[in-house]
Write a protein that holds these residues in place. Structure first.
Motif, PDB file in Angstrom:
ATOM      1  N   LEU A 225     -29.698  27.501  29.477  1.00  0.00           N
ATOM      2  CA  LEU A 225     -28.293  27.231  29.799  1.00  0.00           C
ATOM      3  C   LEU A 225     -28.046  25.726  29.806  1.00  0.00           C
ATOM      4  O   LEU A 225     -27.049  25.232  29.270  1.00  0.00           O
ATOM      5  N   ALA A 226     -28.977  24.987  30.415  1.00  0.00           N
ATOM      6  CA  ALA A 226     -28.812  23.539  30.498  1.00  0.00           C
ATOM      7  C   ALA A 226     -28.833  22.909  29.105  1.00  0.00           C
ATOM      8  O   ALA A 226     -28.021  22.037  28.790  1.00  0.00           O
TER       9      ALA A 226
ATOM     10  N   SER B 114     -27.991  24.209  26.239  1.00  0.00           N
ATOM     11  CA  SER B 114     -26.756  24.493  25.495  1.00  0.00           C
ATOM     12  C   SER B 114     -25.602  23.640  26.025  1.00  0.00           C
ATOM     13  O   SER B 114     -24.787  23.141  25.255  1.00  0.00           O
ATOM     14  N   ASN B 115     -25.545  23.469  27.356  1.00  0.00           N
ATOM     15  CA  ASN B 115     -24.506  22.601  27.920  1.00  0.00           C
ATOM     16  C   ASN B 115     -24.718  21.149  27.498  1.00  0.00           C
ATOM     17  O   ASN B 115     -23.752  20.405  27.295  1.00  0.00           O
TER      18      ASN B 115
ATOM     19  N   THR C 215     -20.660  19.215  33.336  1.00  0.00           N
ATOM     20  CA  THR C 215     -21.303  20.512  33.110  1.00  0.00           C
ATOM     21  C   THR C 215     -22.772  20.320  32.742  1.00  0.00           C
ATOM     22  O   THR C 215     -23.667  20.987  33.266  1.00  0.00           O
TER      23      THR C 215
ATOM     24  N   SER D 129     -20.165  28.334  30.499  1.00  0.00           N
ATOM     25  CA  SER D 129     -20.240  27.341  29.434  1.00  0.00           C
ATOM     26  C   SER D 129     -21.604  27.401  28.737  1.00  0.00           C
ATOM     27  O   SER D 129     -21.694  27.361  27.503  1.00  0.00           O
ATOM     28  N   GLY D 130     -22.663  27.527  29.522  1.00  0.00           N
ATOM     29  CA  GLY D 130     -24.011  27.605  28.945  1.00  0.00           C
ATOM     30  C   GLY D 130     -24.154  28.799  28.016  1.00  0.00           C
ATOM     31  O   GLY D 130     -24.757  28.701  26.950  1.00  0.00           O
ATOM     32  N   LEU D 131     -23.573  29.937  28.403  1.00  0.00           N
ATOM     33  CA  LEU D 131     -23.644  31.126  27.545  1.00  0.00           C
ATOM     34  C   LEU D 131     -22.840  30.931  26.267  1.00  0.00           C
ATOM     35  O   LEU D 131     -23.273  31.297  25.175  1.00  0.00           O
TER      36      LEU D 131
ATOM     37  N   THR E 290     -24.726  28.586  24.061  1.00  0.00           N
ATOM     38  CA  THR E 290     -25.936  29.239  23.573  1.00  0.00           C
ATOM     39  C   THR E 290     -25.583  30.132  22.386  1.00  0.00           C
ATOM     40  O   THR E 290     -26.270  30.137  21.358  1.00  0.00           O
TER      41      THR E 290
END
Lengths: 372, 407
Positions: free
Chosen positions: A280-281, A283-284, A305, B293-295, B298
């Motif tokens: 998750l980190a 991708s952010n 974020t 947001s991470g999803l 991704t």
């Protein structure tokens, strides 16, 4: 859609990995932890030789003028290797501040030295164990003289100059101060992460030159921190993945009850959760990298974020790496604590997690108001 | 890095939009529907047929089976565009997402030409008959028997959690044909007509009040051997093909998400001011924003890999587990913000349109369906991180000698 790094950037990553594997193994990090030197000077010189310090600095100021995506790639590898150098102070904070707010003369004076790695700069905001605010800041500039104490200042003991946020007649402004000049006394302070040196700097009427607009210091700091947050987040993601890899290797090799502990669900689920947090980190962070490299209006939201989820991921991976190692993870001899220390440093160095969470929601409120 | 389509992708997206604009209504402007299940199925079949007639059905299937032969990225673009419209695709999700790909991999050429175009055109609905009362996460522990009788197999047993069985025409079925060998080795896979004599479908009422799943009972149901998929005893391998496609199909749990909670917190009072001013509320909002947001990003990374024509990394394996837990916790917190009124479940009284109630009562199912949180963690640990399987006491034991407990 193209939401991955390019082949050239991946090539840069491979080069960075191979350089850091060779020149910044954990033994080198440990040498700084246990030794007296503020940082690994030979390593930093090598990084400068490869042009890393010059990456985002424009050619006219001695840099090579690449984009911030390249810097993100380097930051992740520095985070993975825990490289004990002042790179982040010089490049994520001071160079960004100078490029955003410096006059041409100030850029000419400071950027070439940062680009070549010969000069070290520090960013000085904190004044002890509480958030620095306009209400409690005691460092003050009268005329052109700065008086007050900043602590902790990352790389404050080895830096040649600092950018200091100080109160003044206009409220608060950023100032450039020569740390080798008069009216400056520095003491190295003990921190939870001695692999990155910190100082207490006492200014007694030290000559100070304003950086950027008078009275804009707090807003400027926010802008600098938004940019630095993305770069530090890449370091955090690199560190999180390194801690996860270390936990996995140990779990595969450690046997208990007649089998590798990696075959127990209690360990597998723990490591799966570490992977989830780190993914998750990451991708952010990519979103942050996009916003940083394109100077997008979304940068304040994207940066917060990336910072929040990368701070959480590194902490999760670092603490559970120790737990996976059992008692050995609590020994000085094993390297688990190096990640644990760095994770805490990076999660408070631009302000704490609760403050960044609040800032994230504030930034979303602001951007919603703007788009409404 | 950029968020733009390539020229070819942009052209494809424009064509998809043209078709959708001409034939469907945006979700945002859609009327509230109060229709029976039968009416919804009819509407779904009509939409699927219209898509098929115009080349927008089963995009990644070969054209000879009713598809378009499109690339993975084109399929994603179509799904992105179609998801903005008020069109009923649910009844076909399992058939087109899991049964179709399994048929493509294992059915005979004649069977593919007979069944797949009908599936693609929405003329037949398919279901997946896998789980059993005693075989959920441990699917290979299933007990439904198939015994050879001349050119047929005779099926006896029970399946459960079968979505859409009540309106399905065909199904794919995994059975036990040899209990004297280890559990993974005695399985055989079939497809069958759901209108065959001896099949009884009973709906299961869920805690959310709906009944999307069924129990399916088999009493001497006959399946011709020609409808066997894969060799006798090789059913586990065929099942893995289906399950791989299930993991692609089961993605984000959805439901009320960050924007809904943000809006609720902005207009709900807490201690004399909007709840969103409360530090504890802001901290939770921030956590869920970072997860959402991470999803999202991704998923963008996976799409980027497909757009480049490369194989995506394992990163999307986190989607279901993160989104289902978020759905539950965020729903529960939304109800907390409504304070004493948070227990209301009456559409005429609740200003937030019951979306948080739906999260709260639906999320427990999402945390189980398509792989429980726990099984997904095992999958991440084993397939992504390369950790060894747990020791399995039933691995090399004849299935008939494996201990059994409650079902």
């Amino acid at each position: 859609m193209n939401f991955e790094f390019s082949e050239e950037q991946d090539l840069l990553r491979e080069q960075a990995q191979s350089f850091l594997n060779q020149h910044s193994p954990l033994d080198a990090v440990r040498a700084v932890l246990e030794g007296d030197q503020a940082y690994d000077a030979k390593l930093y010189a090598g990084m400068a030789e490869l042009g890393w310090t010059a990456t985002t600095i424009p050619e006219q100021y001695g840099g090579i003028g690449l984009g911030h995506l390249e810097l993100c790639v380097i930051a992740e590898e520095l985070g993975r290797s825990l490289a004990p150098t002042p790179f982040s102070s010089c490049i994520y904070l001071v160079s960004e501040a100078l490029q955003l707010f410096g006059s041409d003369a100030q850029k000419q004076r400071y950027l070439p030295g940062l680009a070549s790695g010969e000069t070290i700069g520090a960013f000085a905001l904190a004044e002890g164990p509480q958030p620095a605010t306009a209400a409690n800041l005691t460092s003050r500039v009268e005329g052109d003289a700065l008086t007050g104490t900043k602590v902790p200042v990352a790389d404050g003991d080895c830096a040649n100059f600092a950018i200091v946020l100080a109160a003044d007649a206009d409220g608060g402004s950023l100032y450039l101060v020569d740390l080798d000049g008069p009216g400056v006394q520095r003491t190295t302070v003990e921190t939870l992460d001695p692999t990155r040196s910190h100082a207490s700097i006492e200014f007694s009427a030290a000559p100070a030159e304003r950086l950027g607009e008078a009275g804009a210091g707090w807003l400027q700091t926010d802008r600098i921190f938004d940019r630095a947050a993305v770069l530090f987040a890449f370091e955090q993601v690199g560190g999180a993945h390194a801690a996860l890899d270390m936990a996995k290797e140990y779990a595969l090799g450690r046997f208990a009850f007649g089998r590798p502990i990696a075959s127990f669900q209690a360990i597998k689920h723990k490591l799966a959760d570490m992977y989830i947090a780190a993914t998750l980190a990451r991708s952010n962070c990519y979103y942050g990298a996009w916003a940083l490299s394109t100077d997008a209006a979304e940068l304040p939201v994207a940066a917060a974020t990336a910072r929040v989820s990368a701070s959480q991921a590194f902490h999760e991976c670092a603490k559970e790496n120790i737990q996976t190692h059992g008692g050995m993870g609590f020994t000085w001899e094993f390297n688990c604590h190096l990640y644990y220390r760095r994770a805490k440093l990076l999660s408070v160095n631009l302000g704490s997690l609760p403050r960044w969470k609040n800032r994230l929601i504030t930034n979303i409120e602001t951007s919603n108001a703007l788009s409404a | 890095m950029d968020f733009n389509d390539t020229p070819a992708e942009a052209e494809f997206r424009a064509a998809a939009r043209t078709f959708l604009e001409a034939n469907a209504t945006l979700t945002s402007g859609a009327p509230q529907r109060d229709e029976t299940e039968t009416e919804q199925i009819e509407r779904a079949k009509a939409w699927q047929q219209l898509k098929q007639d115009n080349g927008w059905a089963c995009l990644n299937w070969p054209t000879e089976y009713g598809g378009r032969g499109a690339t993975p990225i084109e399929l994603i673009i179509w799904n992105q565009e179609e998801s903005r419209y008020d069109v009923p695709t649910g009844p076909f999700a399992i058939g087109l997402g899991m049964c179709g790909p399994t048929m493509i991999a294992y059915a005979s050429e004649d069977q593919k030409r007979e069944h797949l175009p009908r599936m693609a055109a929405g003329q037949d609905i398919w279901c997946q008959l896998f789980s059993e009362p005693a075989a959920g996460s441990d699917l290979a522990g299933l007990r439904t028997r198939a015994e050879r009788d001349g050119d047929d197999w005779v099926i006896n047993g029970q399946k459960i959690w079968t979505s859409g069985a009540q309106f399905s025409d065909w199904g794919i079925l995994v059975t036990r044909t040899d209990p004297s060998v280890a559990k993974h080795k005695g399985l055989t896979f079939f497809f069958l007509n759901m209108h065959s004599p001896g099949i009884e479908v009973r709906p299961i009422k869920q805690i959310s009040g709906g009944a999307n799943f069924n129990e399916v009972y088999f009493t001497d149901v006959r399946i011709p051997d020609t409808q066997r998929l894969g060799e006798v005893g090789q059913g586990w391998g065929v099942s893995l093909t289906t399950l791989m496609n299930e993991r692609l199909a089961v993605g984000n749990a959805g439901g009320a998400d960050f924007p809904d909670l943000f809006e609720l917190a902005s207009k709900t009072d807490l201690d004399g001011e909007p709840a969103i001013n409360n530090a504890a509320v802001r901290e939770k909002l921030a956590d869920w924003y970072c997860q959402a947001s991470g999803l999202k990003f991704t998923n963008y990374r996976t799409i980027s890999a497909l757009s480049r024509g490369t194989t995506p990394g394992p990163e999307n394996s986190i989607t279901k587990i993160v989104s289902a837990v978020k759905m539950q916790d965020l729903g529960s917190f939304g109800l907390d913000l409504m304070d004493m009124g948070g227990i209301l479940n009456d559409a005429t009284l609740d200003p937030a349109n019951l979306i948080f109630q739906q999260n709260f009562m639906g999320a427990p199912g999402y945390r189980i369906a398509g792989g429980t949180d726990e099984i997904l963690r095992n999958i991440i640990a084993e397939r992504v991180l390369g950790m060894p399987q747990d020791i399995r006491v039933d691995k090399n034991v004849p299935f008939s000698e494996v201990p059994t407990g409650n079902s």
